[in-house]
Design a protein around this motif. Structure first.
Motif, PDB file in Angstrom:
ATOM      1  N   ALA A 136      -2.117  -5.839   3.082  1.00  0.00           N
ATOM      2  CA  ALA A 136      -3.252  -6.177   2.213  1.00  0.00           C
ATOM      3  C   ALA A 136      -4.043  -4.938   1.811  1.00  0.00           C
ATOM      4  O   ALA A 136      -4.592  -4.880   0.707  1.00  0.00           O
ATOM      5  CB  ALA A 136      -4.171  -7.173   2.914  1.00  0.00           C
ATOM      6  N   GLN A 137      -4.095  -3.954   2.705  1.00  0.00           N
ATOM      7  CA  GLN A 137      -4.836  -2.731   2.376  1.00  0.00           C
ATOM      8  C   GLN A 137      -3.987  -1.783   1.535  1.00  0.00           C
ATOM      9  O   GLN A 137      -4.485  -1.185   0.583  1.00  0.00           O
ATOM     10  CB  GLN A 137      -5.287  -2.018   3.650  1.00  0.00           C
ATOM     11  CG  GLN A 137      -6.151  -0.786   3.363  1.00  0.00           C
ATOM     12  CD  GLN A 137      -7.161  -0.534   4.453  1.00  0.00           C
ATOM     13  OE1 GLN A 137      -7.006  -1.005   5.558  1.00  0.00           O
ATOM     14  NE2 GLN A 137      -8.197   0.213   4.142  1.00  0.00           N
ATOM     15  N   ILE A 138      -2.712  -1.662   1.865  1.00  0.00           N
ATOM     16  CA  ILE A 138      -1.824  -0.805   1.075  1.00  0.00           C
ATOM     17  C   ILE A 138      -1.788  -1.273  -0.378  1.00  0.00           C
ATOM     18  O   ILE A 138      -1.747  -0.474  -1.307  1.00  0.00           O
ATOM     19  CB  ILE A 138      -0.404  -0.805   1.691  1.00  0.00           C
ATOM     20  CG1 ILE A 138      -0.407  -0.077   3.038  1.00  0.00           C
ATOM     21  CG2 ILE A 138       0.595  -0.133   0.748  1.00  0.00           C
ATOM     22  CD1 ILE A 138       0.917  -0.112   3.766  1.00  0.00           C
ATOM     23  N   ASP A 139      -1.839  -2.603  -0.568  1.00  0.00           N
ATOM     24  CA  ASP A 139      -1.790  -3.181  -1.912  1.00  0.00           C
ATOM     25  C   ASP A 139      -3.021  -2.822  -2.744  1.00  0.00           C
ATOM     26  O   ASP A 139      -2.992  -2.917  -3.968  1.00  0.00           O
ATOM     27  CB  ASP A 139      -1.659  -4.708  -1.803  1.00  0.00           C
ATOM     28  CG  ASP A 139      -1.181  -5.336  -3.102  1.00  0.00           C
ATOM     29  OD1 ASP A 139      -0.298  -4.748  -3.757  1.00  0.00           O
ATOM     30  OD2 ASP A 139      -1.690  -6.403  -3.470  1.00  0.00           O
ATOM     31  N   ARG A 140      -4.095  -2.419  -2.090  1.00  0.00           N
ATOM     32  CA  ARG A 140      -5.315  -2.067  -2.811  1.00  0.00           C
ATOM     33  C   ARG A 140      -5.294  -0.631  -3.334  1.00  0.00           C
ATOM     34  O   ARG A 140      -6.202  -0.228  -4.063  1.00  0.00           O
ATOM     35  CB  ARG A 140      -6.539  -2.275  -1.918  1.00  0.00           C
ATOM     36  CG  ARG A 140      -6.957  -3.735  -1.825  1.00  0.00           C
ATOM     37  CD  ARG A 140      -7.994  -3.955  -0.724  1.00  0.00           C
ATOM     38  NE  ARG A 140      -8.654  -5.249  -0.833  1.00  0.00           N
ATOM     39  CZ  ARG A 140      -8.134  -6.398  -0.442  1.00  0.00           C
ATOM     40  NH1 ARG A 140      -6.912  -6.425   0.076  1.00  0.00           N
ATOM     41  NH2 ARG A 140      -8.808  -7.529  -0.574  1.00  0.00           N
ATOM     42  N   PHE A 141      -4.303   0.131  -2.963  1.00  0.00           N
ATOM     43  CA  PHE A 141      -4.164   1.489  -3.490  1.00  0.00           C
ATOM     44  C   PHE A 141      -3.386   1.440  -4.806  1.00  0.00           C
ATOM     45  O   PHE A 141      -2.277   0.909  -4.856  1.00  0.00           O
ATOM     46  CB  PHE A 141      -3.443   2.396  -2.490  1.00  0.00           C
ATOM     47  CG  PHE A 141      -4.293   2.791  -1.307  1.00  0.00           C
ATOM     48  CD1 PHE A 141      -5.230   3.807  -1.424  1.00  0.00           C
ATOM     49  CD2 PHE A 141      -4.156   2.138  -0.096  1.00  0.00           C
ATOM     50  CE1 PHE A 141      -6.012   4.168  -0.348  1.00  0.00           C
ATOM     51  CE2 PHE A 141      -4.939   2.493   0.989  1.00  0.00           C
ATOM     52  CZ  PHE A 141      -5.875   3.505   0.856  1.00  0.00           C
ATOM     53  N   LEU A 142      -3.968   1.987  -5.845  1.00  0.00           N
ATOM     54  CA  LEU A 142      -3.307   2.015  -7.149  1.00  0.00           C
ATOM     55  C   LEU A 142      -2.010   2.804  -7.073  1.00  0.00           C
ATOM     56  O   LEU A 142      -0.978   2.393  -7.602  1.00  0.00           O
ATOM     57  CB  LEU A 142      -4.236   2.650  -8.189  1.00  0.00           C
ATOM     58  CG  LEU A 142      -3.667   2.793  -9.608  1.00  0.00           C
ATOM     59  CD1 LEU A 142      -3.655   1.444 -10.311  1.00  0.00           C
ATOM     60  CD2 LEU A 142      -4.476   3.798 -10.431  1.00  0.00           C
ATOM     61  N   LEU A 143      -2.053   3.955  -6.388  1.00  0.00           N
ATOM     62  CA  LEU A 143      -0.903   4.846  -6.299  1.00  0.00           C
ATOM     63  C   LEU A 143      -0.658   5.255  -4.856  1.00  0.00           C
ATOM     64  O   LEU A 143      -1.597   5.365  -4.063  1.00  0.00           O
ATOM     65  CB  LEU A 143      -1.138   6.130  -7.110  1.00  0.00           C
ATOM     66  CG  LEU A 143      -1.500   6.034  -8.576  1.00  0.00           C
ATOM     67  CD1 LEU A 143      -1.911   7.398  -9.088  1.00  0.00           C
ATOM     68  CD2 LEU A 143      -0.329   5.503  -9.382  1.00  0.00           C
ATOM     69  N   LYS A 144       0.603   5.501  -4.546  1.00  0.00           N
ATOM     70  CA  LYS A 144       0.957   6.151  -3.285  1.00  0.00           C
ATOM     71  C   LYS A 144       1.797   7.371  -3.628  1.00  0.00           C
ATOM     72  O   LYS A 144       2.799   7.271  -4.347  1.00  0.00           O
ATOM     73  CB  LYS A 144       1.742   5.206  -2.375  1.00  0.00           C
ATOM     74  CG  LYS A 144       2.060   5.833  -1.017  1.00  0.00           C
ATOM     75  CD  LYS A 144       2.824   4.869  -0.117  1.00  0.00           C
ATOM     76  CE  LYS A 144       3.143   5.514   1.223  1.00  0.00           C
ATOM     77  NZ  LYS A 144       3.948   4.630   2.089  1.00  0.00           N
ATOM     78  N   LEU A 145       1.372   8.541  -3.120  1.00  0.00           N
ATOM     79  CA  LEU A 145       2.009   9.797  -3.483  1.00  0.00           C
ATOM     80  C   LEU A 145       2.516  10.537  -2.257  1.00  0.00           C
ATOM     81  O   LEU A 145       2.033  10.330  -1.142  1.00  0.00           O
ATOM     82  CB  LEU A 145       1.014  10.715  -4.220  1.00  0.00           C
ATOM     83  CG  LEU A 145       0.273  10.147  -5.432  1.00  0.00           C
ATOM     84  CD1 LEU A 145      -0.704  11.179  -5.965  1.00  0.00           C
ATOM     85  CD2 LEU A 145       1.256   9.740  -6.508  1.00  0.00           C
ATOM     86  N   SER A 146       3.483  11.412  -2.487  1.00  0.00           N
ATOM     87  CA  SER A 146       3.962  12.342  -1.475  1.00  0.00           C
ATOM     88  C   SER A 146       4.089  13.708  -2.142  1.00  0.00           C
ATOM     89  O   SER A 146       4.703  13.824  -3.207  1.00  0.00           O
ATOM     90  CB  SER A 146       5.311  11.875  -0.921  1.00  0.00           C
ATOM     91  OG  SER A 146       5.796  12.788   0.033  1.00  0.00           O
ATOM     92  N   MET A 147       3.504  14.742  -1.547  1.00  0.00           N
ATOM     93  CA  MET A 147       3.446  16.042  -2.208  1.00  0.00           C
ATOM     94  C   MET A 147       4.703  16.872  -1.998  1.00  0.00           C
ATOM     95  O   MET A 147       5.178  17.548  -2.892  1.00  0.00           O
ATOM     96  CB  MET A 147       2.209  16.814  -1.733  1.00  0.00           C
ATOM     97  CG  MET A 147       0.903  16.129  -2.098  1.00  0.00           C
ATOM     98  SD  MET A 147      -0.552  17.057  -1.640  1.00  0.00           S
ATOM     99  CE  MET A 147      -0.441  18.442  -2.786  1.00  0.00           C
ATOM    100  N   GLY A 148       5.252  16.856  -0.786  1.00  0.00           N
ATOM    101  CA  GLY A 148       6.454  17.639  -0.519  1.00  0.00           C
ATOM    102  C   GLY A 148       6.149  19.119  -0.308  1.00  0.00           C
ATOM    103  O   GLY A 148       5.032  19.591  -0.554  1.00  0.00           O
ATOM    104  N   TYR A 149       7.157  19.847   0.138  1.00  0.00           N
ATOM    105  CA  TYR A 149       6.988  21.277   0.399  1.00  0.00           C
ATOM    106  C   TYR A 149       7.022  22.076  -0.906  1.00  0.00           C
ATOM    107  O   TYR A 149       7.717  21.697  -1.855  1.00  0.00           O
ATOM    108  CB  TYR A 149       8.101  21.789   1.321  1.00  0.00           C
ATOM    109  CG  TYR A 149       7.984  21.311   2.749  1.00  0.00           C
ATOM    110  CD1 TYR A 149       6.964  21.773   3.575  1.00  0.00           C
ATOM    111  CD2 TYR A 149       8.906  20.406   3.274  1.00  0.00           C
ATOM    112  CE1 TYR A 149       6.859  21.344   4.889  1.00  0.00           C
ATOM    113  CE2 TYR A 149       8.808  19.969   4.589  1.00  0.00           C
ATOM    114  CZ  TYR A 149       7.784  20.442   5.387  1.00  0.00           C
ATOM    115  OH  TYR A 149       7.675  20.004   6.678  1.00  0.00           O
ATOM    116  N   PRO A 150       6.307  23.187  -0.964  1.00  0.00           N
ATOM    117  CA  PRO A 150       6.373  24.046  -2.151  1.00  0.00           C
ATOM    118  C   PRO A 150       7.639  24.893  -2.142  1.00  0.00           C
ATOM    119  O   PRO A 150       8.304  25.033  -1.105  1.00  0.00           O
ATOM    120  CB  PRO A 150       5.125  24.939  -2.000  1.00  0.00           C
ATOM    121  CG  PRO A 150       4.913  25.029  -0.521  1.00  0.00           C
ATOM    122  CD  PRO A 150       5.344  23.697   0.040  1.00  0.00           C
TER     123      PRO A 150
END
Length: 320
Positions: free
Chosen positions: A172-186
Motif C-alpha cells: 500500500a505504501q509502495i503504490d503511493r510512490f509515483l516512481l521507483k528508481l535505481s541509480m547504478g554505479y557510475p
C-alpha cells in the motif's frame, strides 16, 4: 471527445527553460545520471513521490539534496531508524502551562520537500505515518487536520541488500510512490569526475527557481492535452497486468492515474502541450514495475518486474 486547449508558445518555452535549468543545476553535483535526474524533476512537476532503491554510496541522498537546493522552498530530512516514532514524522501536541492550551509542534513531514532517508529501517507503524501525507497531502494529529503546503514531495531512499534491522515497505505504501528508481554505479570517467570535484560542486549549488515557479509548472503540466486514444492505451496496459500469468496482483487505477500524470509532466519537460504514446512507453518501467506482485513461478525464474511490464507493453497496439 477530449478538446485540446493549447498552451501559449511563450509559456511552453519559459516552462521548458525553467525545467532545464533545474536539471542542469542538479547535474553539477550528480554526474552521468541524466535519466534519474530528469525523472526526479518530472515527479516534482507531477506532484508525485519517489522511491530510490540502490546500494549505499551511489548518490541517492546527494540527488535528493541537490534537488532541494535547486528549488527555493522548505526542505527537511528525516533519518529513519528503528526508534523513530510516528509523532517525530507527523508532529505532536504539547501542553503550554502559561496559556493553558495545547500547542502543535510540527514533525519532519511538515515541509515542501521531505527526504525519508533509509525508510525501511523504521518500524511499520512509523512508515504508516507517511501514508496520509503522501496520499491526501495533509496530516491529522489529535483530531486536528493540517494541510501541507504545495509543492509537497516525499523522496525516500532504501538499501536493497541489507535485511538485518529493516522492515520492508508494505504494498500500500509502495503504490503511493509515483516512481521507483535505481541509480547504478557510475562509469570510470564519471567516477573520476565525482572524486575530483564532488565536494566543491555540492557547496556551490544554489536555487534556480522558486516555490511559486514549481506550483506554476505543475499547473502547466495539468493543462497538457491527452487524447482519448492515449488514455485508452494507458488503461489497456494497466488492465493487462491484472490478467497476466506471471503476476498475482496487478496495477490498480492509482497506477493508471500515476502514469497519466507523469506523461503530462514529461510532455511539458520536452516542450510539448500534448502527450505522445512514446511518452507512455518511456515511463512504464519507472511508474508501473514496482506496483506489481510477481507469481511464485516468476520469482523462481528470477523474472524482473520491468521485463514483464515491457512484455505487456509490446503486446498492446500503439495508438496512431
Amino acid at each position: 471527445m477530449n478538446e485540446q486547449i493549447h498552451i501559449p508558445k511563450e509559456t511552453l518555452s519559459r516552462a521548458h527553460g525553467q525545467i532545464q535549468s533545474v536539471i542542469d543545476n542538479i547535474e553539477t553535483v550528480i554526474v552521468g545520471k541524466h535519466e534519474c535526474v530528469e525523472l526526479v524533476v518530472l515527479a516534482l512537476l507531477a506532484r508525485g513521490h519517489v522511491l530510490i532503491e540502490d546500494v549505499p554510496g551511489v548518490g541517492k541522498t546527494s540527488l535528493v539534496s541537490a534537488l532541494a537546493k535547486s528549488v527555493d522552498c522548505g526542505f527537511r530530512r528525516i533519518q529513519f531508524t528503528p526508534d523513530l516514532m510516528p509523532s517525530d514524522v507527523t508532529g505532536f501536541s504539547v501542553y503550554n502551562q502559561k496559556s493553558g492550551e495545547f500547542e502543535f509542534r510540527a514533525g519532519g513531514v511538515m515541509s515542501n520537500l521531505v527526504l525519508a532517508d533509509e525508510i525501511n529501517r523504521a518500524s511499520a507503524k512509523t512508515q504508516a505515518s507517511l501514508l496520509e501525507a503522501m496520499q491526501e497531502r495533509q496530516v491529522t494529529v489529535d483530531s486536528h487536520t493540517y494541510t501541507l503546503e504545495e509543492p509537497f514531495m516525499v523522496l525516500a531512499t532504501q538499501n536493497p541488500l541489507e535485511s538485518f534491522g529493516t522492515y520492508p515497505l508494505p504494498d500500500a505504501q509502495i503504490d503511493r510512490f509515483l516512481l521507483k528508481l535505481s541509480m547504478g554505479y557510475p562509469s570510470i570517467e564519471e567516477e573520476r569526475r565525482i572524486i575530483h570535484d564532488g565536494r566543491a560542486s555540492k557547496k556551490s549549488i544554489r536555487p534556480v527557481i522558486s516555490r511559486e515557479d514549481v506550483v506554476r509548472l505543475s499547473a502547466a503540466a495539468d493543462s497538457v492535452f491527452v487524447d482519448e486514444s492515449v488514455e485508452r492505451y494507458i488503461v489497456e496496459i494497466t488492465a493487462a497486468t491484472r490478467t497476466h500469468a506471471g503476476i498475482t496482483l496487478g496495477i490498480s487505477p492509482r497506477g493508471s492515474i500515476a502514469l497519466y500524470s507523469a506523461s503530462k509532466a514529461l510532455a511539458l519537460m520536452r516542450g510539448r502541450d500534448y502527450v505522445l504514446p512514446d511518452d507512455i512507453k518511456y515511463l512504464t518501467p519507472s511508474v508501473l514495475a514496482h506496483r506489481i506482485t510477481l507469481s511464485s513461478e516468476a520469482k523462481l525464474n528470477h523474472t524482473r518486474p520491468e521485463a514483464l511490464i515491457a512484455e505487456i507493453v509490446d503486446g498492446i497496439a500503439i495508438p496512431v
